[in-house]
Motif scaffolding. Sequence first.
Motif: not given
Length: 607
Positions: A363-375
């Motif tokens: 993200t903008f401040d180089r932090r890693e944001i966790p997320a779930y991604w489903t195609l």
Amino acid sequence: MSEPRYSVARYLSIDSTESPTISVDGDLVFLSDTTGTPQVWSLDAPGAYPSQLTAYDERISFVSASPTRPEVIFGMDEGSNEHDQLFRYDLHDGAEIPLTDDLSSIHLWGGWSPDGDRFAFTANRRQSDTFDVYVQGRNDAKATLVHEGESGFLSIETWGEPGIVLSKAHASFDYDLFLLKPETGEHRRLSDGTETRYGNVRFGFDDRLYCVTNHDSDTAGIARIDLEDGTHETIQAGGDWNVEGFALHGETGRIVWSRNVDGYSEVHAGRLVDGEIEPLEDPADPGDPSDSDNLDLPKGVAYDLTFGPDGQQCTLSLSRSDDPRSVFVLDAETGESERWTNPGTLGVPKESLLEPETIRYETFDRREIPAYWTLPENASPGDTPVIVDIHGGPEHQRRPWFFPTKQYFLQQGYAIFEPNVRGSSGYGTEYTHLDDVEKRMDSVADIESAVEWLHDHEAVDSDRIVAYGRSYGGFMVLAAITEYPDLWAAAVDFVGIADFKTFLENTGEWRRSHRAQEYGSLDDPELLERISPIHKADRISCPLFIQHGANDPRVPVGEAEQIAEKVRERGVPVEICIFDDEGHHTTSRENLIEEFERIGKFLETHV
Ligand SMILES: CSCC[C@H](NC=O)C(=O)N[C@@H](C)C(=O)N[C@@H](CO)C(=O)O
């Protein structure tokens, strides 16, 4: 768009079974929404045909078995207004006894006395902004006020021989614990006044107190609190992740606990010996302690860990993307688990229910944001629309449990992106504070970065991305479409906050100070104006669907009405769906089906 093979009504009609408790007779009592709202059901053996015990139209919110008699107490509100009343139900003759009838007050369930003769709860009967502690005999029509609280939330964690443990929630990560002796009214603080979160408080063997807490740590573990001097001793650290809950059987010392590892539950079983947790022996290798992986539970989200009266069985709720909320029972001696309820998927093939990939994006401040991604299945390059589904709270966490509407949209060809932006729980205390008060818009910037990640994905159609979120997530939707209006094809706001000033003025007065800790105070109107999407409604250009419940005690329905009016004035397509018999959550299946059939059509029209 692929032709839907199963209607949204089909997905929403898949049952949930959860909130298990075990009666003195060894029967499993739980909540199931088979009839359209959660009701009380029972089972006397795994996989047997369940017995329906209650048949109300209103939702039942909890059920708790007496420790000494074949009876339970359950809570039920009206029109999803969260003003629960309490009822006692005799498991032998089906008698239902109303215990409270003060419909204007909220009754928060506390627990049974150790002998099962009485029960305790907190309620805002005396003053609507203040919860007091009440004790009532199981056969009495009236309760006794045993402690007057101070303004704001006050709930009961547990009742043991030493007394009743109270939890005062100043903010989501700032609690105080107290010990109350109901007979004398003696009341003293057990916590040390540091900014600490407590939960899952239980008395163990010889009345020592155990809890889940982040005391002196960024992640939560299991700690023991000395009732005399309040010292906290960690007996199981969370390490990189949070311990999320445990069940403890006082007499035997048996313990079952779980850790939230990147959203998935890791379940452990053991026994408290001299105040330390001894893992279960590995049945295959006696003498060698087993670890969580030896518990043969499906990999998903486990919760509601609860021992039966004899400590032999521990029941829990468990859900996975492809497995609706089900009840399992663990043998606390061997760790072996057995599925007791199997709601099924109404003929929707389990293999069509898709698991997410866990990703992290910068993200903008180089932090890693966790997320779930489903195609979706057969996602075609550059032609896949995406729903960015933002959870509420904000001190909540999206996890890989069964979500019927998520599976419906996947089957319709949408990809689903579920970010746990800064401020989410589950990733340490420091992470939850990254969106507090003046940092509010940083979490909205995390959503912009999420869309940048999506734009770089080969499958995604960048012109067909939907902002979608509930409650605080509804605020995030309105903030995202006002701060970054060009990113969105459409937006769906469920019970969202549009103006933090009117929200704080009109939310339930008992919760105002708690929410102000997260969002900012009415004493700071400039801040509230800066973070409120209502003041930038003129920037909204995408079609907007808004859903709310007239009885919402948390986010008043006026939040929906005012943003709808502002956007409609500008000629932008707005659809609003307000249920007169619902509140912060749409609890009846009939209303849910209407809501999502309308949302499905709205998205078909605009995306
Ligand atoms: C004993 S702590 C109670 C927390 C409180 N629950 C009910 O009011 C609460 O604030 N829960 C948040 C998840 C919540 O409702 N947050 C938003 C809506 O998403 C809000 O109203 O601030």
